[in-house]
Design an enzyme around this catalytic site. Structure first.
Site, mmCIF file in Angstrom:
data_model
loop_
_atom_site.group_PDB
_atom_site.id
_atom_site.type_symbol
_atom_site.label_atom_id
_atom_site.label_comp_id
_atom_site.label_asym_id
_atom_site.label_seq_id
_atom_site.Cartn_x
_atom_site.Cartn_y
_atom_site.Cartn_z
ATOM 1 N N ASP A 69 3.530 1.882 15.118
ATOM 2 C CA ASP A 69 4.869 2.415 15.334
ATOM 3 C C ASP A 69 4.826 3.888 15.730
ATOM 4 O O ASP A 69 3.778 4.540 15.670
ATOM 5 C CB ASP A 69 5.742 2.232 14.077
ATOM 6 C CG ASP A 69 4.988 2.540 12.769
ATOM 7 O OD1 ASP A 69 3.976 3.268 12.821
ATOM 8 O OD2 ASP A 69 5.415 2.057 11.720
ATOM 9 N N ASN A 138 10.250 -0.486 0.100
ATOM 10 C CA ASN A 138 11.237 -1.555 0.312
ATOM 11 C C ASN A 138 10.600 -2.794 0.946
ATOM 12 O O ASN A 138 11.303 -3.677 1.409
ATOM 13 C CB ASN A 138 12.393 -1.029 1.179
ATOM 14 C CG ASN A 138 11.924 -0.612 2.573
ATOM 15 O OD1 ASN A 138 10.745 -0.743 2.911
ATOM 16 N ND2 ASN A 138 12.849 -0.119 3.388
ATOM 17 N N HIS A 140 8.742 -2.873 3.659
ATOM 18 C CA HIS A 140 8.561 -2.887 5.119
ATOM 19 C C HIS A 140 7.078 -2.894 5.481
ATOM 20 O O HIS A 140 6.231 -2.399 4.731
ATOM 21 C CB HIS A 140 9.328 -1.750 5.810
ATOM 22 C CG HIS A 140 8.767 -0.372 5.660
ATOM 23 N ND1 HIS A 140 9.526 0.761 5.785
ATOM 24 C CD2 HIS A 140 7.504 0.079 5.412
ATOM 25 C CE1 HIS A 140 8.767 1.819 5.625
ATOM 26 N NE2 HIS A 140 7.538 1.442 5.393
ATOM 27 N N GLU A 145 12.049 -2.967 8.781
ATOM 28 C CA GLU A 145 12.801 -2.726 7.558
ATOM 29 C C GLU A 145 13.424 -4.037 7.068
ATOM 30 O O GLU A 145 13.458 -5.022 7.817
ATOM 31 C CB GLU A 145 13.901 -1.683 7.847
ATOM 32 C CG GLU A 145 13.371 -0.336 8.356
ATOM 33 C CD GLU A 145 12.673 0.517 7.284
ATOM 34 O OE1 GLU A 145 12.255 -0.036 6.244
ATOM 35 O OE2 GLU A 145 12.540 1.739 7.495
HETATM 36 P P1 PGA Z 1 2.594 5.430 2.792
HETATM 37 O O1 PGA Z 1 3.519 4.615 3.795
HETATM 38 O O2 PGA Z 1 1.205 4.946 3.022
HETATM 39 O O3 PGA Z 1 2.786 6.858 3.180
HETATM 40 O O4 PGA Z 1 3.080 5.127 1.407
HETATM 41 C C1 PGA Z 1 3.381 3.252 3.907
HETATM 42 C C2 PGA Z 1 4.498 2.677 4.725
HETATM 43 O O5 PGA Z 1 5.627 3.199 4.704
HETATM 44 O O6 PGA Z 1 4.264 1.668 5.411
#
Ligand code: PGA
Length: 249
Positions: A69, A138, A140, A145
């Site tokens: 992304d 959450n 994702h 999302e």
């Molecule tokens: P993080 O993010 O590794 O910074 O916790 C993971 C994500 O949001 O997919």
């Protein structure tokens, strides 16, 4: 199909395990197509891969990479763009030619076209052999999302408010966090031949348990990974702490 679990003690051991799996994978297939993730979780894994490149002669010169992304509206040179992150944390320190690395262009004048082109590039490369993922609080995966369907493809998406808040730790102010992103879809991720998801810390335990033990539901997008025939979660004990069964190695 069950998600396979590999539960280790600490975040450092998660990185150790993930890096050695990725390195073994590349040694077995030097021209592997890898899917990569940004975020805090994979940083120690990338650091170990860089060390393996410098100290153990691991070559990444023939791999091709696709990232999950990119924020809409940030130039590559922005310190919080995912292209910048990948260059800083991995690509600049290894022997991969820049043209073999792909991150969606968050400044593309036609985002839909950019997303279609990204999917085509993955297809032309022969598909992704191994996709490394993180997971959001959450549930994702990439910026898919809650509400994202398991047949979703690479597209423009509105970032969920809770993700904007979580990611604001990297920006000076909440208002600076982009509100949209280009993200590969869940179907795009599910087409990878192998998936490794990394999660560490108590704050990921709920999302991990919903993904592994919960019903497959768009409310917890990572639960779609239960459809995949070769998906392993590498977890530290805290991230694994809310699961209703364990299968540690
Ligand atoms: P993080 O993010 O590794 O910074 O916790 C993971 C994500 O949001 O997919």
């Amino acid at each position: 199909m069950a998600i396979q679990l590999d539960i280790v003690e600490t975040p450092d051991k998660v990185a150790q395990k993930a890096a050695s799996l990725v390195a073994d994978f590349i040694q077995a297939k030097p021209n592997a197509v890898l899917g990569l993730a940004t975020g805090s979780t994979p940083v120690p894994t990338y650091r170990r891969l860089v060390q393996m490149h410098h100290k153990n002669g691991l070559s990444l010169a023939h791999i091709t990479t696709f990232n999950l992304d990119e924020y809409v509206g940030l130039p590559e040179s922005h310190g919080q763009s995912y292209r910048f992150f990948m260059d800083q944390n991995l690509f600049q320190h290894i022997d991969i030619p820049p043209e073999q690395t792909h991150v969606p262009n968050g400044l593309a004048p036609d985002p839909d076209q950019e997303c279609k082109a990204f999917e085509s590039k993955i297809q032309s490369a022969g598909g992704v052999d191994l996709w490394l993922l993180g997971i959001g609080h959450n549930g994702h995966i990439a910026f898919n999302e809650p509400g994202s369907s398991s047949d979703s493809r690479t597209r423009l998406i509105n970032i969920a408010p809770e993700t904007i808040t979580a990611n604001s730790r990297f920006f000076d102010h909440l208002s600076q966090v982009p509100r949209q992103a280009l993200t590969v879809g869940i179907a795009t991720i599910l087409e990878a031949r192998k998936i490794l998801l990394l999660a560490t810390g108590k704050d990921k335990a709920l999302a991990v348990s919903k993904a592994v033990n919960g019903p497959i539901s768009a409310n917890w997008p990572a639960s779609a990974l239960q459809h995949h025939p070769d998906c392993t979660f590498i977890l530290d004990q805290e991230a694994a702490s809310l699961m209703t069964f364990t299968n540690s190695t």
